[in-house]
Design a protein around this motif. Structure first.
Motif, mmCIF file in Angstrom:
data_model
loop_
_atom_site.group_PDB
_atom_site.id
_atom_site.type_symbol
_atom_site.label_atom_id
_atom_site.label_comp_id
_atom_site.label_asym_id
_atom_site.label_seq_id
_atom_site.Cartn_x
_atom_site.Cartn_y
_atom_site.Cartn_z
ATOM 1 N N GLU A 176 0.777 -1.248 -0.049
ATOM 2 C CA GLU A 176 -0.030 0.027 0.051
ATOM 3 C C GLU A 176 1.055 1.196 0.133
ATOM 4 O OE1 GLU A 176 -3.588 0.249 0.598
ATOM 5 O OE2 GLU A 176 -3.817 -2.080 0.616
ATOM 6 N N GLY A 177 2.139 1.115 -0.743
ATOM 7 C CA GLY A 177 2.963 2.286 -0.653
ATOM 8 C C GLY A 177 3.901 2.778 0.493
ATOM 9 N N PHE A 178 3.765 1.742 1.277
ATOM 10 C CA PHE A 178 4.826 1.706 2.404
ATOM 11 C C PHE A 178 5.739 0.771 2.346
ATOM 12 C CE2 PHE A 178 0.724 3.308 4.136
ATOM 13 C CZ PHE A 178 1.397 4.436 4.751
ATOM 14 N N VAL A 179 6.911 0.958 2.865
ATOM 15 C CA VAL A 179 8.022 -0.116 2.943
ATOM 16 C C VAL A 179 8.365 -0.227 4.262
ATOM 17 C CG1 VAL A 179 8.964 0.443 0.827
ATOM 18 C CG2 VAL A 179 10.106 1.795 2.722
ATOM 19 N N ARG A 180 9.074 -1.203 4.729
ATOM 20 C CA ARG A 180 9.303 -1.730 6.211
ATOM 21 C C ARG A 180 10.638 -0.923 6.318
ATOM 22 N NH1 ARG A 180 8.249 -7.120 8.968
ATOM 23 N NH2 ARG A 180 6.173 -6.319 8.284
ATOM 24 N N VAL A 181 11.068 -0.160 7.245
ATOM 25 C CA VAL A 181 12.183 0.565 7.583
ATOM 26 C C VAL A 181 12.733 -0.120 8.946
ATOM 27 C CG1 VAL A 181 13.332 2.569 8.044
ATOM 28 C CG2 VAL A 181 11.419 2.512 6.527
ATOM 29 N N ALA A 182 13.804 -0.647 9.309
ATOM 30 C CA ALA A 182 14.375 -1.098 10.401
ATOM 31 C C ALA A 182 15.687 -0.060 10.887
ATOM 32 C CB ALA A 182 15.317 -2.370 10.092
ATOM 33 N N GLU A 242 27.059 -4.952 8.734
ATOM 34 C CA GLU A 242 26.539 -5.762 7.589
ATOM 35 C C GLU A 242 25.689 -7.005 8.055
ATOM 36 O OE1 GLU A 242 28.259 -8.536 3.742
ATOM 37 O OE2 GLU A 242 29.956 -7.341 5.161
ATOM 38 N N ASP A 243 26.059 -7.579 9.158
ATOM 39 C CA ASP A 243 25.248 -8.402 9.635
ATOM 40 C C ASP A 243 24.084 -8.243 10.032
ATOM 41 O OD1 ASP A 243 27.290 -10.477 9.368
ATOM 42 O OD2 ASP A 243 27.957 -10.422 11.297
ATOM 43 N N ALA A 244 23.848 -7.131 10.699
ATOM 44 C CA ALA A 244 22.748 -6.230 11.145
ATOM 45 C C ALA A 244 21.749 -6.121 10.017
ATOM 46 C CB ALA A 244 22.843 -5.283 12.306
ATOM 47 N N ALA A 245 22.379 -5.417 8.963
ATOM 48 C CA ALA A 245 21.569 -4.822 7.969
ATOM 49 C C ALA A 245 21.025 -6.133 7.188
ATOM 50 C CB ALA A 245 22.585 -4.150 6.961
ATOM 51 N N ILE A 297 14.611 -0.733 4.011
ATOM 52 C CA ILE A 297 15.565 0.349 4.372
ATOM 53 C C ILE A 297 15.910 0.061 5.721
ATOM 54 C CG2 ILE A 297 15.994 2.606 4.794
ATOM 55 C CD1 ILE A 297 13.304 3.322 2.953
ATOM 56 N N VAL A 298 17.385 0.150 5.926
ATOM 57 C CA VAL A 298 18.007 -0.095 7.076
ATOM 58 C C VAL A 298 18.630 1.132 7.586
ATOM 59 C CG1 VAL A 298 19.742 -1.396 8.425
ATOM 60 C CG2 VAL A 298 18.178 -2.455 6.553
ATOM 61 N N VAL A 299 18.542 1.614 8.843
ATOM 62 C CA VAL A 299 19.236 2.980 9.107
ATOM 63 C C VAL A 299 19.809 2.563 10.378
ATOM 64 C CG1 VAL A 299 18.786 5.272 10.093
ATOM 65 C CG2 VAL A 299 17.150 4.365 8.414
ATOM 66 N N ARG A 349 21.902 -7.205 -3.495
ATOM 67 C CA ARG A 349 21.002 -7.195 -2.312
ATOM 68 C C ARG A 349 20.206 -5.769 -2.588
ATOM 69 N NH1 ARG A 349 21.042 -10.738 1.372
ATOM 70 N NH2 ARG A 349 19.992 -9.338 2.839
ATOM 71 N N GLU A 350 18.927 -5.666 -2.293
ATOM 72 C CA GLU A 350 17.864 -4.540 -2.697
ATOM 73 C C GLU A 350 17.792 -3.724 -1.644
ATOM 74 O OE1 GLU A 350 14.255 -6.456 -3.801
ATOM 75 O OE2 GLU A 350 14.963 -7.386 -5.455
ATOM 76 N N GLU A 351 18.079 -4.010 -0.220
ATOM 77 C CA GLU A 351 17.980 -3.290 0.650
ATOM 78 C C GLU A 351 18.739 -1.903 0.604
ATOM 79 O OE1 GLU A 351 21.017 -6.133 2.707
ATOM 80 O OE2 GLU A 351 19.051 -6.027 1.360
ATOM 81 N N ILE A 352 18.256 -0.610 1.027
ATOM 82 C CA ILE A 352 18.962 0.401 1.123
ATOM 83 C C ILE A 352 19.512 0.754 2.555
ATOM 84 C CG2 ILE A 352 18.633 3.078 1.062
ATOM 85 C CD1 ILE A 352 16.401 2.607 -0.858
ATOM 86 N N VAL A 353 20.875 1.041 2.637
ATOM 87 C CA VAL A 353 21.389 1.159 3.956
ATOM 88 C C VAL A 353 21.941 2.490 4.271
ATOM 89 C CG1 VAL A 353 22.956 0.162 5.593
ATOM 90 C CG2 VAL A 353 21.895 -1.385 3.991
#
Length: 181
Positions: A3-9, A28-31, A41-43, A81-85
């Motif tokens: 629904e237009g949202f992404v999960r951010v960690a 790297e392990d945490a991401a 997205i991982v911040v 890998r697809e996640e943005i860090v």
């Protein structure tokens, strides 16, 4: 995306002060773990590659070079890998030192975003080491993610301005734990 949202960690792995290679392994392990659980997205915290409390070590080329080498390894290892860090480190540029957020994904470094508001009170003395971002917030060329380590007494209209400028995601990070009181 749902629904237009992404999960951010928001993740904060244990680190060792000034041990960039060791910290990069934990980052790297945490991401990867966050991405494997669905985060796109991982911040990580500001200065997560070096540690926030390096003090005058921030002025040493050895630490700055080590942080860049660790970032290069993180970026390289993110290929496929697809996640943005979003990860923090000190960055020397133009004879000045910045506290930056590096944004990377899929083997590419997308941006360095310097911190705009540097605290200089109590136990915080960032202005001793770092230079604030020129002209306020820095925008990325791809305008997908904006990140700023923001002080509470800083730019209260920043998120609204970022949104109006077309930024899809705003990441604000800070090591201040006053909200825990």
């Amino acid at each position: 995306m749902i629904e237009g949202f992404v999960r951010v960690a928001a993740v904060s792995p244990g680190i060792r002060v000034a041990d960039c290679a060791w910290n990069a392994e934990r980052i790297e392990d945490a991401a990867r773990a966050a991405a494997d659980r669905g985060a796109r997205i991982v911040v990580l915290p500001e200065l997560s590659l070096t540690g926030y409390t390096c003090g005058d070590l921030f002025l040493q080329d050895t630490l700055l070079d080590s942080a860049l080498a660790a970032l290069a390894r993180l970026v390289e290892n993110s290929a496929g890998r697809e996640e943005i860090v979003v990860v923090g480190l000190p960055l020397a540029h133009g004879g000045k030192l910045y506290n930056v957020a590096a944004v990377y994904s899929d083997g590419e470094l997308h941006a360095f975003v310097p911190k705009s508001y540097l605290p200089n009170y109590g136990e915080f003395y960032e202005q001793r080491h770092f230079t604030p971002a020129p002209n306020g917030l820095a925008y990325h060329s791809f305008r997908a993610v904006s990140s700023d380590a923001n002080e509470d007494d800083g730019d209260e209209e920043g998120p609204e301005r970022e949104s109006a400028a077309g930024v899809a995601v705003l990441s604000i990070y800070d090591v201040d734990d006053d909200f825990m009181d």
